[in-house]
Design a protein around this motif. Structure first.
Motif, PDB file in Angstrom:
ATOM      1  N   MET A 186       0.838  -1.202   0.000  1.00 42.89           N
ATOM      2  CA  MET A 186       0.000   0.000   0.000  1.00 42.89           C
ATOM      3  C   MET A 186       0.869   1.247   0.000  1.00 42.89           C
ATOM      4  O   MET A 186       1.987   1.251   0.517  1.00 42.89           O
ATOM      5  N   LYS A 187       0.359   2.318  -0.578  1.00 44.26           N
ATOM      6  CA  LYS A 187       1.095   3.566  -0.607  1.00 44.26           C
ATOM      7  C   LYS A 187       1.361   4.041   0.820  1.00 44.26           C
ATOM      8  O   LYS A 187       0.538   3.887   1.714  1.00 44.26           O
ATOM      9  N   THR A 188       2.525   4.650   1.024  1.00 48.72           N
ATOM     10  CA  THR A 188       2.876   5.116   2.368  1.00 48.72           C
ATOM     11  C   THR A 188       1.950   6.232   2.831  1.00 48.72           C
ATOM     12  O   THR A 188       1.847   6.494   4.019  1.00 48.72           O
ATOM     13  N   SER A 189       1.273   6.871   1.898  1.00 46.29           N
ATOM     14  CA  SER A 189       0.357   7.958   2.257  1.00 46.29           C
ATOM     15  C   SER A 189      -0.859   7.439   3.013  1.00 46.29           C
ATOM     16  O   SER A 189      -1.516   8.193   3.704  1.00 46.29           O
ATOM     17  N   GLN A 190      -1.189   6.144   2.829  1.00 45.87           N
ATOM     18  CA  GLN A 190      -2.365   5.560   3.473  1.00 45.87           C
ATOM     19  C   GLN A 190      -3.648   6.285   3.054  1.00 45.87           C
ATOM     20  O   GLN A 190      -4.580   6.420   3.821  1.00 45.87           O
ATOM     21  N   GLN A 191      -3.676   6.743   1.822  1.00 43.66           N
ATOM     22  CA  GLN A 191      -4.852   7.437   1.304  1.00 43.66           C
ATOM     23  C   GLN A 191      -5.443   6.618   0.149  1.00 43.66           C
ATOM     24  O   GLN A 191      -4.716   6.205  -0.758  1.00 43.66           O
ATOM     25  N   ILE A 192      -6.752   6.398   0.188  1.00 36.60           N
ATOM     26  CA  ILE A 192      -7.415   5.616  -0.840  1.00 36.60           C
ATOM     27  C   ILE A 192      -8.300   6.535  -1.689  1.00 36.60           C
ATOM     28  O   ILE A 192      -9.064   7.332  -1.147  1.00 36.60           O
ATOM     29  N   LEU A 193      -8.193   6.405  -2.994  1.00 30.90           N
ATOM     30  CA  LEU A 193      -9.040   7.161  -3.908  1.00 30.90           C
ATOM     31  C   LEU A 193      -9.988   6.172  -4.581  1.00 30.90           C
ATOM     32  O   LEU A 193      -9.552   5.256  -5.283  1.00 30.90           O
ATOM     33  N   VAL A 194     -11.286   6.361  -4.334  1.00 35.62           N
ATOM     34  CA  VAL A 194     -12.306   5.459  -4.860  1.00 35.62           C
ATOM     35  C   VAL A 194     -13.003   6.116  -6.048  1.00 35.62           C
ATOM     36  O   VAL A 194     -13.604   7.185  -5.912  1.00 35.62           O
ATOM     37  N   PHE A 195     -12.930   5.463  -7.194  1.00 38.95           N
ATOM     38  CA  PHE A 195     -13.603   5.948  -8.396  1.00 38.95           C
ATOM     39  C   PHE A 195     -14.900   5.184  -8.628  1.00 38.95           C
ATOM     40  O   PHE A 195     -14.934   3.950  -8.539  1.00 38.95           O
ATOM     41  N   ASP A 196     -15.949   5.911  -8.939  1.00 40.73           N
ATOM     42  CA  ASP A 196     -17.084   5.280  -9.604  1.00 40.73           C
ATOM     43  C   ASP A 196     -16.598   5.025 -11.028  1.00 40.73           C
ATOM     44  O   ASP A 196     -15.589   5.607 -11.468  1.00 40.73           O
ATOM     45  N   PHE A 197     -17.300   4.185 -11.791  1.00 40.49           N
ATOM     46  CA  PHE A 197     -16.825   3.877 -13.140  1.00 40.49           C
ATOM     47  C   PHE A 197     -17.609   4.623 -14.215  1.00 40.49           C
ATOM     48  O   PHE A 197     -17.100   5.543 -14.850  1.00 40.49           O
ATOM     49  N   ASP A 198     -18.891   4.267 -14.414  1.00 39.13           N
ATOM     50  CA  ASP A 198     -19.712   4.973 -15.401  1.00 39.13           C
ATOM     51  C   ASP A 198     -19.942   6.408 -14.942  1.00 39.13           C
ATOM     52  O   ASP A 198     -20.380   6.650 -13.822  1.00 39.13           O
ATOM     53  N   GLY A 199     -19.642   7.347 -15.813  1.00 34.96           N
ATOM     54  CA  GLY A 199     -19.868   8.746 -15.468  1.00 34.96           C
ATOM     55  C   GLY A 199     -18.678   9.409 -14.804  1.00 34.96           C
ATOM     56  O   GLY A 199     -18.683  10.618 -14.588  1.00 34.96           O
ATOM     57  N   VAL A 200     -17.639   8.624 -14.505  1.00 39.68           N
ATOM     58  CA  VAL A 200     -16.414   9.185 -13.924  1.00 39.68           C
ATOM     59  C   VAL A 200     -15.210   8.801 -14.783  1.00 39.68           C
ATOM     60  O   VAL A 200     -14.447   9.654 -15.211  1.00 39.68           O
ATOM     61  N   ILE A 201     -15.048   7.519 -15.027  1.00 33.68           N
ATOM     62  CA  ILE A 201     -13.978   7.048 -15.902  1.00 33.68           C
ATOM     63  C   ILE A 201     -14.495   6.850 -17.324  1.00 33.68           C
ATOM     64  O   ILE A 201     -13.888   7.297 -18.290  1.00 33.68           O
ATOM     65  N   SER A 202     -15.638   6.212 -17.432  1.00 30.55           N
ATOM     66  CA  SER A 202     -16.186   5.845 -18.743  1.00 30.55           C
ATOM     67  C   SER A 202     -17.442   6.642 -19.089  1.00 30.55           C
ATOM     68  O   SER A 202     -18.356   6.764 -18.273  1.00 30.55           O
ATOM     69  N   ASN A 203     -17.461   7.165 -20.313  1.00 25.74           N
ATOM     70  CA  ASN A 203     -18.650   7.854 -20.802  1.00 25.74           C
ATOM     71  C   ASN A 203     -19.561   6.812 -21.453  1.00 25.74           C
ATOM     72  O   ASN A 203     -19.477   6.547 -22.651  1.00 25.74           O
ATOM     73  N   SER A 204     -20.419   6.232 -20.643  1.00 24.59           N
ATOM     74  CA  SER A 204     -21.244   5.094 -21.071  1.00 24.59           C
ATOM     75  C   SER A 204     -22.662   5.481 -21.468  1.00 24.59           C
ATOM     76  O   SER A 204     -23.494   4.604 -21.718  1.00 24.59           O
ATOM     77  N   ILE A 205     -22.954   6.775 -21.540  1.00 22.97           N
ATOM     78  CA  ILE A 205     -24.326   7.244 -21.698  1.00 22.97           C
ATOM     79  C   ILE A 205     -25.011   6.670 -22.938  1.00 22.97           C
ATOM     80  O   ILE A 205     -26.174   6.261 -22.889  1.00 22.97           O
ATOM     81  N   HIS A 206     -24.305   6.596 -24.056  1.00 21.84           N
ATOM     82  CA  HIS A 206     -24.942   6.159 -25.306  1.00 21.84           C
ATOM     83  C   HIS A 206     -25.229   4.656 -25.282  1.00 21.84           C
ATOM     84  O   HIS A 206     -26.294   4.222 -25.727  1.00 21.84           O
ATOM     85  N   GLU A 207     -24.304   3.873 -24.743  1.00 21.35           N
ATOM     86  CA  GLU A 207     -24.540   2.433 -24.638  1.00 21.35           C
ATOM     87  C   GLU A 207     -25.642   2.145 -23.628  1.00 21.35           C
ATOM     88  O   GLU A 207     -26.487   1.264 -23.851  1.00 21.35           O
TER      89      GLU A 207
END
Length: 268
Positions: free
Chosen positions: A1-22
Motif C-alpha cells: 500500500m502507498k505510504t500515504s495511506q490514502q485511498i481514492l475510490v472511483f465510480d466507473f460509469d460517469g467518472v472514468i467511462s462515458n457510457s451514456i450512449h450504450e
C-alpha cells in the motif's frame, strides 16, 4: 500500500467511462421487449450505428433520459426512468425523494426481472460486437492521464454499479488495468449500495474513513456515505447537472472538474 495511506475510490460509469450512449441504447432495447405496448418511436431494437441518429431525431427523449439518470443507481432504475418518460409523467419526479417514492410503486420482482433483461441485452451485444461495444464506451477526455498521475499519490480502487466483466474489459481497453488490483474493484454484485463498497475498502486496507476519497457523478451515492466521514467529490463532468451541483454544495461536497482531478492532492 502507498505510504500515504490514502485511498481514492472511483465510480466507473460517469467518472472514468462515458457510457451514456450504450446505456441509453441497452435500456431502450430491454424496455421495448419488456413493455411491448410502449409509446416510443421504436419498432425494433436499436443497433449501435443507429443510436446516435436516434438521439438526434428524438432529442427530447434523450434529454429526459439524461435528466432522470442522476436519480438512478442500478440497471432496474432504467425501467423506472423509461416508464416515467413513456407515461409522460417526468414532471412528477423533480427530486430524489419523488423518484424513490415512484420506485416504491413498482414491485421488486418486476424491477429484478428488468435488471436481468438489461444485462442479457448488454451481454449479447458485447459478445457479438466486442469492438463496437468498446468503442461506445469512450473514456472521458484526460481521465486516463489523470488516473496514471493519481496512482503515484493514492491507492486506487473502484466502486461501481456496473458488472465486473464490463469494467475489466474497458479498463484493459483504456490501458488502466495495471492501476487497479482485482481485489480493489467492487461491482454491482458485491452490494447494491456504494456505502458497503466503501466500508469494505476501509476494513480491507485498515485506514480511517477520513483517508478515503470518493469520486462519483451521482450525488445520491455521495449522500449515502457522508456520515462515514469520507471525503466526497462530485464529478461535474459526469451524468449530472445544476440540480445535483446545488445539492453537492449544500452537503459540503467538493464539486470537482475534470481539469482539477489530476491536481487532487493528499491533505497535509
Amino acid at each position: 500500500m502507498k505510504t500515504s495511506q490514502q485511498i481514492l475510490v472511483f465510480d466507473f460509469d460517469g467518472v472514468i467511462s462515458n457510457s451514456i450512449h450504450e446505456s441509453f441504447m441497452t435500456a431502450l432495447n430491454a424496455y421495448i421487449k419488456f413493455v411491448p405496448d410502449h409509446s416510443f418511436p421504436l419498432k425494433k431494437p436499436l443497433e449501435s450505428d443507429a443510436v446516435f441518429q436516434f438521439e438526434k431525431e428524438h432529442p427530447e427523449l434523450f434529454e429526459q433520459f439524461y435528466q432522470l439518470m442522476p436519480m438512478g443507481n442500478r440497471a432496474e432504475d432504467y425501467l423506472l426512468i423509461l416508464l416515467l418518460i413513456d407515461r409522460k409523467e417526468t414532471g412528477k419526479v423533480t427530486d430524489q425523494s419523488e423518484f424513490d417514492e415512484f420506485k416504491g410503486t413498482i414491485p421488486i420482482e418486476i424491477q429484478e426481472e428488468f435488471h436481468k433483461a438489461f444485462y442479457e441485452s448488454r451481454l449479447s451485444f458485447r459478445q457479438e460486437y466486442p469492438a463496437v461495444w468498446m468503442e461506445m464506451h469512450k473514456p472521458f477526455p484526460g481521465i486516463v492521464d489523470a488516473v496514471r498521475s493519481l496512482s503515484q499519490r493514492f491507492l486506487l480502487t473502484i466502486a461501481t454499479s456496473k458488472d465486473r466483466a464490463s469494467v475489466d474489459i474497458l479498463l484493459q481497453h483504456y490501458g488502466l488495468s495495471r492501476y487497479f488490483k482485482p481485489e480493489n474493484i467492487l461491482d454491482k454484485d458485491f452490494a447494491k449500495s456504494k456505502r458497503f463498497h466503501l466500508i469494505r475498502f476501509q476494513k480491507e486496507h485498515r485506514v480511517p474513513f477520513e483517508s478515503i476519497h470518493f469520486i462519483d457523478d451521482k450525488v445520491l451515492h455521495l449522500v449515502s456515505v457522508k456520515d462515514l466521514g469520507v471525503k466526497c467529490y462530485l464529478a461535474a463532468w459526469g451524468f449530472n447537472a445544476e440540480r445535483e451541483h446545488k445539492i453537492a454544495i449544500k452537503e459540503g461536497f467538493t464539486l470537482l472538474s475534470l481539469e482539477n482531478l489530476e491536481k487532487l492532492e493528499i491533505p497535509q
